[in-house]
Design an enzyme around this catalytic site. Structure first.
Site, PDB file in Angstrom:
ATOM      1  N   VAL A 228       1.046  -1.253   0.097  1.00  0.00           N
ATOM      2  CA  VAL A 228      -0.030   0.095  -0.101  1.00  0.00           C
ATOM      3  C   VAL A 228       1.037   1.266  -0.058  1.00  0.00           C
ATOM      4  O   VAL A 228       1.305   1.619   0.987  1.00  0.00           O
ATOM      5  CB  VAL A 228      -0.912   0.230   1.232  1.00  0.00           C
ATOM      6  CG1 VAL A 228      -1.709   1.387   1.365  1.00  0.00           C
ATOM      7  CG2 VAL A 228      -1.929  -1.123   1.058  1.00  0.00           C
ATOM      8  N   PRO A 229       1.057   1.896  -1.059  1.00  0.00           N
ATOM      9  CA  PRO A 229       2.236   2.639  -1.445  1.00  0.00           C
ATOM     10  C   PRO A 229       2.099   4.124  -0.657  1.00  0.00           C
ATOM     11  O   PRO A 229       1.936   5.122  -1.495  1.00  0.00           O
ATOM     12  CB  PRO A 229       2.373   2.878  -3.045  1.00  0.00           C
ATOM     13  CG  PRO A 229       0.950   2.801  -3.254  1.00  0.00           C
ATOM     14  CD  PRO A 229       0.223   1.747  -2.253  1.00  0.00           C
ATOM     15  N   CYS A 230       2.181   4.106   0.543  1.00  0.00           N
ATOM     16  CA  CYS A 230       2.117   5.228   1.427  1.00  0.00           C
ATOM     17  C   CYS A 230       3.367   6.407   0.947  1.00  0.00           C
ATOM     18  O   CYS A 230       3.012   7.619   1.170  1.00  0.00           O
ATOM     19  CB  CYS A 230       1.938   5.416   2.734  1.00  0.00           C
ATOM     20  SG  CYS A 230       3.273   4.328   3.419  1.00  0.00           S
ATOM     21  N   HIS A 231       4.248   6.014   0.241  1.00  0.00           N
ATOM     22  CA  HIS A 231       5.608   6.800  -0.107  1.00  0.00           C
ATOM     23  C   HIS A 231       5.087   7.691  -1.420  1.00  0.00           C
ATOM     24  O   HIS A 231       5.753   8.687  -1.719  1.00  0.00           O
ATOM     25  CB  HIS A 231       6.748   5.619  -0.415  1.00  0.00           C
ATOM     26  CG  HIS A 231       6.408   4.951  -1.467  1.00  0.00           C
ATOM     27  ND1 HIS A 231       5.693   3.493  -1.280  1.00  0.00           N
ATOM     28  CD2 HIS A 231       6.580   4.962  -3.115  1.00  0.00           C
ATOM     29  CE1 HIS A 231       5.720   3.060  -2.609  1.00  0.00           C
ATOM     30  NE2 HIS A 231       6.171   3.795  -3.612  1.00  0.00           N
TER      31      HIS A 231
END
Length: 267
Positions: A228-231
Site C-alpha cells: 500500500v504505497p504511502c510513499h
C-alpha cells in the site's frame, strides 16, 4: 544386506554424538556469530544441551550484537507466552500470521502474512522481532515464524525492487484497523506506480477534505508499506514529507518509480 545389518547401521548413525557449539566455533571457517544466531531459538526454547547453553551464554557476554539478538528473541518469547489459547479465545479474530525477515535494497524487512493476505511489513532498522510481533498481537494475530509462507510476497518485493513489477498481486489483510484508516489506505492503494498524490488529495478522495493531518497520521501507521504505497503521498506545499521508514527511503522509492523527478525541486 540383511535387515538386522540395516537396523544396526541405522542405530549406529543416530548414535553418533553431535559436535558441541564450542567445538564448531573453534573451526576458523565458521563464524561464531552465525553459529550463535542459529542457536538462539533453541536457547530460548530450552532445547540446547547444557554445554551448548553455556557456550551461548559465554559468547553473548562477549559479543554485544549477539546479546542484542538474544534480548529480541527473549522478548518475543515473552510476548508469545502472553498470547496463549485463552487470549485468542477472548479475541475472535485471532488467527495465525506467518512471518519472516528478508533483505532488500532499502534494508532488512519483516513480512507477515495471514490466511487472508499480507498483514504487516516492518522496516528492520526500526523494528526488532519483539516490536514487530507485538504489533501483530495488537491487531489480533498470533505471530508464527515461517520462512516458506512469506516467499510469494518476497518474490513480488524482489521484482518491484528490480524494476520489473509496477503493482503487487498478493492480497492484503487490513483487519484490525479503524474504518477511517482503511479508507485512507484504500485511496492510497489506488495511486498508480510512478505517480504521486498529496495528503489533501487523499482527504478529498475519502470525503474528508479537512482531515489532512489525520490522513498523515493514518499513513504513518500503514501496516503494509510498499504494497500500500504511502510513499506516493506527498505534502501539498512541496517536498516529499515524512515517512515511517525515514524520508531518505521514501525518496529512494519515488526515484525507483520515476516519480521523484516529477516533483518540484527534484527535476
Amino acid at each position: 544386506m540383511t535387515m538386522d545389518t540395516a537396523q544396526s547401521n541405522d542405530t549406529t548413525a543416530t548414535d553418533v554424538p553431535q559436535p558441541h557449539l564450542a567445538d564448531l566455533a573453534a573451526d576458523p571457517a565458521i563464524e561464531p556469530c552465525d553459529l550463535c544466531e542459529e542457536a538462539l531459538p533453541g536457547y530460548v526454547l530450552d532445547e540446547l544441551t547444557v554445554e551448548d547453553r553455556q557456550w551461548v551464554v559465554a559468547h553473548t557476554e562477549e559479543c554485544g550484537y549477539c546479546r542484542r539478538e538474544l534480548d529480541c528473541f527473549e522478548r518475543l518469547d515473552d510476548l508469545l507466552d502472553r498470547c496463549d489459547a485463552e487470549a485468542c479465545q477472548e479475541q475472535p479474530t485471532c488467527v495465525k500470521a506467518a512471518w519472516s525477515r528478508v533483505e532488500s535494497p532499502i534494508g532488512p524487512l519483516a513480512v507477515a502474512v495471514s490466511p487472508s493476505g499480507v498483514c504487516e511489513i516492518g522496516f528492520g532498522w526500526i523494528d526488532d522481532d519483539a516490536t514487530f510481533a507485538g504489533r501483530l498481537l495488537e491487531r489480533g494475530f498470533m505471530p508464527v515464524r515461517d520462512d516458506e509462507a512469506v516467499q510469494p510476497v518476497m518474490r513480488e518485493l524482489a521484482d518491484y525492487f528490480n524494476g520489473v513489477r509496477d503493482h503487487f498481486g498478493v492480497p492484503v489483510d487490513l483487519s484490525g484497523i479503524t474504518p477511517f484508516s482503511r479508507a485512507v489506505l484504500d485511496a492510497t492503494a489506488a495511486v498508480p506506480y510512478g505517480e504521486t498524490r498529496t495528503y489533501r488529495d487523499i482527504a478529498q478522495a475519502i470525503g474528508k477534505p479537512g482531515a489532512t493531518r489525520a490522513v498523515g497520521n493514518a499513513l504513518n501507521k500503514n501496516p503494509v508499506p510498499l504494497i500500500v504505497p504511502c510513499h506516493r503521498i506527498v505534502p501539498t506545499g512541496g517536498g516529499i514529507g515524512n515517512y515511517a521508514g525515514t524520508p531518505r527511503v521514501k525518496e529512494r522509492l519515488l526515484s525507483l518509480e520515476g516519480a521523484l523527478q516529477q516533483l518540484p525541486g527534484f527535476a
